[in-house]
Design a protein around this motif. Structure first.
Motif, PDB file in Angstrom:
ATOM      1  N   SER A 171       0.867  -1.177   0.000  1.00 11.85           N
ATOM      2  CA  SER A 171       0.000   0.000   0.000  1.00 11.85           C
ATOM      3  C   SER A 171       0.904   1.227   0.000  1.00 11.85           C
ATOM      4  O   SER A 171       1.392   1.645   1.058  1.00 11.85           O
ATOM      5  N   VAL A 172       1.124   1.805  -1.177  1.00 13.25           N
ATOM      6  CA  VAL A 172       2.063   2.918  -1.261  1.00 13.25           C
ATOM      7  C   VAL A 172       1.556   4.156  -0.538  1.00 13.25           C
ATOM      8  O   VAL A 172       2.348   5.004  -0.117  1.00 13.25           O
ATOM      9  N   ASP A 173       0.247   4.257  -0.358  1.00  9.50           N
ATOM     10  CA  ASP A 173      -0.306   5.414   0.344  1.00  9.50           C
ATOM     11  C   ASP A 173       0.180   5.471   1.796  1.00  9.50           C
ATOM     12  O   ASP A 173       0.228   6.554   2.400  1.00  9.50           O
ATOM     13  N   ASN A 198      -2.924  -7.986  -4.209  1.00 10.42           N
ATOM     14  CA  ASN A 198      -2.036  -7.546  -3.133  1.00 10.42           C
ATOM     15  C   ASN A 198      -0.861  -6.693  -3.603  1.00 10.42           C
ATOM     16  O   ASN A 198      -0.139  -6.144  -2.760  1.00 10.42           O
ATOM     17  N   LEU A 199      -0.695  -6.593  -4.929  1.00 13.65           N
ATOM     18  CA  LEU A 199       0.412  -5.785  -5.442  1.00 13.65           C
ATOM     19  C   LEU A 199      -0.077  -4.671  -6.364  1.00 13.65           C
ATOM     20  O   LEU A 199       0.303  -3.509  -6.199  1.00 13.65           O
ATOM     21  N   TYR A 200      -0.938  -5.006  -7.333  1.00 19.95           N
ATOM     22  CA  TYR A 200      -1.401  -4.005  -8.294  1.00 19.95           C
ATOM     23  C   TYR A 200      -2.460  -3.068  -7.706  1.00 19.95           C
ATOM     24  O   TYR A 200      -2.340  -1.848  -7.799  1.00 19.95           O
ATOM     25  N   MET A 201      -3.502  -3.651  -7.163  1.00 18.47           N
ATOM     26  CA  MET A 201      -4.682  -2.861  -6.803  1.00 18.47           C
ATOM     27  C   MET A 201      -4.358  -1.840  -5.704  1.00 18.47           C
ATOM     28  O   MET A 201      -3.757  -2.165  -4.687  1.00 18.47           O
ATOM     29  N   GLY A 202      -4.781  -0.614  -5.952  1.00 16.58           N
ATOM     30  CA  GLY A 202      -4.537   0.472  -5.025  1.00 16.58           C
ATOM     31  C   GLY A 202      -3.209   1.164  -5.213  1.00 16.58           C
ATOM     32  O   GLY A 202      -2.954   2.208  -4.597  1.00 16.58           O
TER      33      GLY A 202
END
Length: 333
Positions: A18-20, A145-149
């Motif tokens: 989650s980069v956010d 778990n990697l792309y989405m978001g």
């Protein structure tokens, strides 16, 4: 962000990105996807460059097909251009999304089951966490778990398969204005207006509202300096146009040929193919493009272009079995 207590070679291991939730700066992770038959996790390297200011999330992935390594070099060479102090937004880079396939120099994700399944991950998205196919479970982990978001726009870096070659070529869904914008920023030789392939990263992301391109960068199993330079420039152009970094878009003087139909010329009989045309060459209908010889050197088949167009792909391995592609032509109809 879902972390673990694991540290490998000083790099933290995560189960969900989650980069956010990350602070501005440069981050390295190993992402835990699914396990192999020994119960060991496949760990995928992930690099996150998060800017000091908010902006677009650009996701760049390489080598979902394990023999298509050119994008790894592109990612490595673009890294020096990414400074979190001046970057607006976030860049996520995955230099090798299919480690087990890479170790075998194989296009496929290998799984050890009753039938020794070899799965094309680029037909499995968004995957199924409960599938009997291990590749589908792996794809599910990548997608959810990697792309989405973590992606507003997505560049999926590929090459042609082993034994064949592309120029710098894009699959692009021109029904999306945002995809057209992305495509126009790449110094591509040729572009296919692509309605999509079910299960591919590009197609399923576009359906999910995330503009995406499949960027084909030449040949499998090699690092080509020209393709690296052009791939890096396409990424920089994208970041410039989306106001992530300063600069001017540079297409390197390349004007893309855009077609909406690709035609494959395949072998009717096995033997030794001799291709008589080059990538990006214009060809005319009925032009001789290849011959096939037997073990004694006799020409047993001649292949001509079925239409006018541009040479999109050629075989680089002379031995061709029946049904194997010899030449592909991109045309506009």
């Amino acid at each position: 962000m879902k972390t673990t207590n694991d540290i490998i070679d000083g790099v933290p291991v995560i189960e969900k990105l989650s980069v956010d939730e990350l602070a501005a700066g440069k981050h390295r992770f190993f992402f835990k996807a699914s396990t192999d038959s020994l119960g060991n996790y496949h760990r995928i390297p992930v690099i996150v460059i998060k800017g000091a200011e908010p902006g677009t999330k650009l996701f760049i992935q390489s080598t979902l097909h394990g023999d298509e390594v050119q994008g790894v070099d592109v990612i490595h060479q673009v890294l020096p251009h990414l400074d979190p102090d001046t970057l607006k937004g976030t860049v996520v880079l995955v230099p090798g999304a299919n480690p087990p396939g890479m170790q075998l120099a194989s296009r496929y994700y290998p799984s050890q089951n009753e039938t020794q399944t070899f799965t094309n991950l680029n037909r499995m998205m968004p995957g199924d966490a409960k599938s009997s196919n291990a590749g589908s479970r792996y794809a599910h982990a990548l997608w959810h778990n990697l792309y989405m978001g973590n992606a507003d726009i997505f560049l999926d870096l590929h090459t042609q398969s082993t034994g064949t070659a592309f120029p710098l070529f894009l699959f692009a869904d021109f029904r999306s204005a945002d995809v057209c914008r992305l495509a126009a920023l790449q110094p591509a030789d040729q572009i296919l207006e692509d309605d999509g392939i079910d299960g591919s990263v590009e197609t399923e992301l576009v359906r999910a509202g995330i503009p995406s391109l499949t960027v084909e960068l030449g040949c499998a199993n090699v690092f080509d300096p020209d393709m690296t330079q052009r791939g890096v420039q396409g990424i920089l152009n994208t970041m410039i146009d989306y106001h992530m970094i300063a600069g001017k878009v540079n297409l390197l003087g390349i004007e893309s040929y855009v077609g909406n139909d690709d035609v494959s010329i395949t072998a009717d009989t096995g033997g030794f193919a001799r291709v008589m045309v080059q990538l990006n060459q214009e060809v005319s209908k009925d032009q001789l493009v290849a011959t096939m010889t037997n073990a004694f050197g006799d020409v047993v088949a001649k292949y001509t272009a079925p239409c006018d167009g541009r040479v999109l792909s050629v075989c680089t391995t002379p031995l061709r079995e029946p049904g194997a592609t010899i030449v592909q032509i991109l045309r506009r109809v």
